[in-house]
Design a protein around this motif. Structure first.
Motif, PDB file in Angstrom:
ATOM      1  N   UNK A  20      -1.138   3.328   0.768  1.00 36.04           N
ATOM      2  CA  UNK A  20      -0.128   2.434   0.187  1.00 36.04           C
ATOM      3  C   UNK A  20       0.427   2.947  -1.143  1.00 36.04           C
ATOM      4  N   UNK A  21      -0.455   3.455  -2.003  1.00 36.19           N
ATOM      5  CA  UNK A  21       0.025   3.965  -3.290  1.00 36.19           C
ATOM      6  C   UNK A  21       0.837   5.247  -3.127  1.00 36.19           C
ATOM      7  N   UNK A  22       0.434   6.087  -2.176  1.00 32.01           N
ATOM      8  CA  UNK A  22       1.193   7.313  -1.913  1.00 32.01           C
ATOM      9  C   UNK A  22       2.596   6.973  -1.434  1.00 32.01           C
ATOM     10  N   UNK A  23       2.729   5.923  -0.611  1.00 35.28           N
ATOM     11  CA  UNK A  23       4.051   5.481  -0.161  1.00 35.28           C
ATOM     12  C   UNK A  23       4.887   4.987  -1.347  1.00 35.28           C
ATOM     13  N   UNK A  24       4.226   4.334  -2.295  1.00 37.03           N
ATOM     14  CA  UNK A  24       4.938   3.890  -3.493  1.00 37.03           C
ATOM     15  C   UNK A  24       5.392   5.080  -4.331  1.00 37.03           C
ATOM     16  N   UNK A  25       4.525   6.096  -4.447  1.00 38.99           N
ATOM     17  CA  UNK A  25       4.926   7.327  -5.152  1.00 38.99           C
ATOM     18  C   UNK A  25       6.155   7.947  -4.474  1.00 38.99           C
ATOM     19  N   UNK A  26       6.138   7.935  -3.142  1.00 42.50           N
ATOM     20  CA  UNK A  26       7.250   8.522  -2.389  1.00 42.50           C
ATOM     21  C   UNK A  26       8.553   7.777  -2.681  1.00 42.50           C
ATOM     22  N   UNK A  27       8.454   6.455  -2.847  1.00 42.39           N
ATOM     23  CA  UNK A  27       9.652   5.672  -3.155  1.00 42.39           C
ATOM     24  C   UNK A  27      10.224   6.075  -4.505  1.00 42.39           C
ATOM     25  N   UNK A  65       8.711   0.266   1.097  1.00 45.89           N
ATOM     26  CA  UNK A  65       8.479  -0.966   0.356  1.00 45.89           C
ATOM     27  C   UNK A  65       7.771  -1.993   1.236  1.00 45.89           C
ATOM     28  N   UNK A  66       8.084  -1.982   2.527  1.00 51.41           N
ATOM     29  CA  UNK A  66       7.397  -2.868   3.467  1.00 51.41           C
ATOM     30  C   UNK A  66       6.042  -2.297   3.873  1.00 51.41           C
ATOM     31  N   UNK A  67       6.010  -0.993   4.137  1.00 51.69           N
ATOM     32  CA  UNK A  67       4.794  -0.392   4.678  1.00 51.69           C
ATOM     33  C   UNK A  67       3.643  -0.364   3.684  1.00 51.69           C
ATOM     34  N   UNK A  68       3.938  -0.125   2.394  1.00 53.43           N
ATOM     35  CA  UNK A  68       2.825  -0.027   1.443  1.00 53.43           C
ATOM     36  C   UNK A  68       2.057  -1.342   1.342  1.00 53.43           C
ATOM     37  N   UNK A  69       2.796  -2.452   1.285  1.00 55.31           N
ATOM     38  CA  UNK A  69       2.125  -3.745   1.228  1.00 55.31           C
ATOM     39  C   UNK A  69       1.405  -4.081   2.530  1.00 55.31           C
ATOM     40  N   UNK A  70       2.026  -3.700   3.648  1.00 58.83           N
ATOM     41  CA  UNK A  70       1.433  -3.973   4.962  1.00 58.83           C
ATOM     42  C   UNK A  70       0.110  -3.231   5.123  1.00 58.83           C
ATOM     43  N   UNK A  71       0.113  -1.948   4.815  1.00 56.94           N
ATOM     44  CA  UNK A  71      -1.112  -1.156   4.953  1.00 56.94           C
ATOM     45  C   UNK A  71      -2.175  -1.590   3.944  1.00 56.94           C
TER      46      UNK A  71
END
Length: 208
Positions: A20-27, A65-71
């Motif tokens: 989830x945090x890696x996805x946020x970094x990607x954003x 933004x959806x996936x990080x919270x979901x995971x």
């Protein structure tokens, strides 16, 4: 004889390198790509295809933004760091795109007020969160605030397509402007909710 044991990863371990945090970094990493494409197309006179590249990267960032919270929920990887970084990433993405679209003149005239309302609200909420955090008061994100963010992202998506989008779907820019005004109205309402909560705790603190 040495006994060798292996320990399985503990589910729910709170680290800064969870998916989830890696996805946020990607954003956050997507921001200079989107801004760079729009700058190259609009300011430097590049091809309209750059707008499609910007839109594709922006959509990918919005999906995270959806996936990080979901995971984070299904894998029990929610953390204070993630809760702090996620809204910051959203605000950086939205603010950067709005400023670039204003420079691009896609957002101009009266529509600038919608962008100003959105940016001012984000600054207000960030200040309130910082103050309330010092009081150890958590202000949860409401469902309406999530819809507000969704409306902003969809509006910006249409506006990023801009001229290129108008060639495929007439009135793409106009749709984006209309959605931006809608998100500005939602922004004002949700901002008032946060402000009211902040004032409530401020009064309690002064009276205490």
């Amino acid at each position: 004889m040495n006994n060798v044991s292996t320990r399985a990863p503990v589910r729910g371990t709170k680290t800064s390198l969870t998916l989830p945090n890696i996805l946020t970094y990607a954003r956050i990493a997507a921001i200079p790509v989107v801004v760079g494409c729009i700058f190259a197309q609009s300011i430097l006179g590049g091809p309209l295809a750059l707008r499609w590249v910007a839109l594709a990267v922006f959509i990918a960032a919005a999906i995270t933004d959806f996936l990080d919270g979901h995971f984070a929920r299904i894998w029990d990887q929610q953390s204070a760091f993630g809760r702090m970084l996620d809204p910051i990433a959203d605000k950086l993405l939205v603010a950067s795109c709005l400023l670039m679209l204003a420079a691009d003149s896609i957002i101009h005239g009266w529509t600038l007020w919608a962008a100003i309302v959105i940016l001012c609200r984000e600054i207000l909420v960030s200040g309130l969160r910082e103050y309330l955090a010092a009081l150890r008061v958590s202000v949860p994100v409401t469902r309406l605030a999530k819809w507000k963010t969704t409306a902003q992202l969809v509006a910006i998506g249409f506006l990023l397509a801009g001229e290129a989008g108008d060639e495929v779907l007439p009135f793409t820019t106009e749709i984006g402007v209309s959605l931006l005004w809608l998100s500005a109205l939602l922004t004002m309402y949700t901002g008032y909710d946060y402000f009211r909560a902040g004032i409530h705790h401020l009064i309690e603190e002064d009276q205490g």
